[in-house]
Design a protein around this motif. Structure first.
Motif, mmCIF file in Angstrom:
data_model
loop_
_atom_site.group_PDB
_atom_site.id
_atom_site.type_symbol
_atom_site.label_atom_id
_atom_site.label_comp_id
_atom_site.label_asym_id
_atom_site.label_seq_id
_atom_site.Cartn_x
_atom_site.Cartn_y
_atom_site.Cartn_z
ATOM 1 N N ALA A 121 24.789 33.000 -3.580
ATOM 2 C CA ALA A 121 24.416 34.286 -2.979
ATOM 3 C C ALA A 121 23.102 34.791 -3.575
ATOM 4 O O ALA A 121 22.237 35.300 -2.858
ATOM 5 N N GLU A 122 22.934 34.623 -4.882
ATOM 6 C CA GLU A 122 21.680 35.029 -5.520
ATOM 7 C C GLU A 122 20.511 34.172 -5.038
ATOM 8 O O GLU A 122 19.420 34.675 -4.766
ATOM 9 N N MET A 123 20.751 32.877 -4.924
ATOM 10 C CA MET A 123 19.714 31.976 -4.414
ATOM 11 C C MET A 123 19.322 32.373 -2.991
ATOM 12 O O MET A 123 18.145 32.395 -2.632
ATOM 13 N N LEU A 124 20.311 32.693 -2.197
ATOM 14 C CA LEU A 124 20.075 33.126 -0.823
ATOM 15 C C LEU A 124 19.258 34.421 -0.805
ATOM 16 O O LEU A 124 18.343 34.576 0.005
ATOM 17 N N LYS A 143 15.630 33.060 0.316
ATOM 18 C CA LYS A 143 16.181 32.833 1.652
ATOM 19 C C LYS A 143 15.240 32.018 2.547
ATOM 20 O O LYS A 143 15.681 31.153 3.304
ATOM 21 N N GLN A 144 13.943 32.271 2.451
ATOM 22 C CA GLN A 144 12.986 31.582 3.313
ATOM 23 C C GLN A 144 12.935 30.078 3.055
ATOM 24 O O GLN A 144 12.461 29.319 3.884
ATOM 25 N N TYR A 145 13.445 29.632 1.899
ATOM 26 C CA TYR A 145 13.383 28.207 1.559
ATOM 27 C C TYR A 145 14.696 27.463 1.772
ATOM 28 O O TYR A 145 14.709 26.240 1.836
ATOM 29 N N PHE A 156 11.562 24.787 -7.648
ATOM 30 C CA PHE A 156 10.337 25.548 -7.847
ATOM 31 C C PHE A 156 9.693 25.792 -6.497
ATOM 32 O O PHE A 156 9.641 24.900 -5.653
ATOM 33 N N PHE A 157 9.186 27.022 -6.331
ATOM 34 C CA PHE A 157 8.653 27.485 -5.054
ATOM 35 C C PHE A 157 7.239 28.029 -5.256
ATOM 36 O O PHE A 157 6.765 28.142 -6.388
ATOM 37 N N ALA A 158 6.589 28.417 -4.163
ATOM 38 C CA ALA A 158 5.243 28.981 -4.230
ATOM 39 C C ALA A 158 5.207 30.122 -5.249
ATOM 40 O O ALA A 158 6.084 30.979 -5.259
ATOM 41 N N GLY A 159 4.209 30.085 -6.103
ATOM 42 C CA GLY A 159 4.050 31.103 -7.133
ATOM 43 C C GLY A 159 4.633 30.715 -8.480
ATOM 44 O O GLY A 159 4.368 31.375 -9.488
ATOM 45 N N ILE A 219 8.054 23.101 -1.993
ATOM 46 C CA ILE A 219 9.275 23.161 -2.802
ATOM 47 C C ILE A 219 9.371 21.879 -3.619
ATOM 48 O O ILE A 219 9.215 20.780 -3.077
ATOM 49 N N LEU A 220 9.644 22.032 -4.902
ATOM 50 C CA LEU A 220 9.847 20.894 -5.793
ATOM 51 C C LEU A 220 11.154 21.076 -6.537
ATOM 52 O O LEU A 220 11.683 22.185 -6.625
#
Length: 147
Positions: free
Chosen positions: A109-112, A116-118, A29-32, A12-13
């Protein structure tokens, strides 16, 4: 240091913008994901944002120079460049629209829902800064969404 585009393989960045008194978190920013300080990358000027790793990360990198060389010889590189710019624009446009049209609760809620895994790996104060609210307000939102 030459500017580059990074592909996040894991981790995560965040991209932050610091002013005299505050630090704004522009995005996570996350994987992918692909990330860069886009304006700086395109203009080849020093950046006013900072990219920070929040967890251990594995990244792939392509420098501006290497990408420009690839553009000359490869239709695939040109497609990659176009897709990278499109992805960055769409992410930025969505973020701006969400800030203008959605409440902090809706954005959280959208971020969740999407990441959610992050969520547990990002400090609460950083999520609150990203949402543009105080950590106490985020705590109230979290309690409300749990009940």
């Amino acid at each position: 240091m030459e500017s580059a585009v990074y592909f996040v393989r894991s981790g995560i960045l965040e991209i932050t913008l610091k002013s005299n008194e505050t630090e704004k978190i522009l995005d996570f920013f996350f994987a992918g994901d692909m990330l860069t300080a886009l304006t700086s990358f395109l203009q080849q000027q020093p950046s006013d944002v900072e990219i920070v790793a929040l967890t251990d990360c594995e990244l792939e990198k392509i420098t501006h120079t290497d990408l420009q060389k690839a553009y000359v010889h490869s239709a695939d590189a040109n497609t990659f460049g176009r897709l990278m710019i499109e992805q960055a624009y769409l992410k930025k446009a969505k973020r701006e629209k969400d800030l203008l049209a959605k409440t902090a609760e809706e954005r959280y809620a959208e971020m969740l829902h999407t990441h959610k895994q992050y969520i547990t790996e990002i400090p609460v104060n950083k999520i609150a800064r990203y949402l543009g609210i105080q950590p106490e307000s985020l705590s109230r939102i979290r309690r409300k969404l749990i009940s």
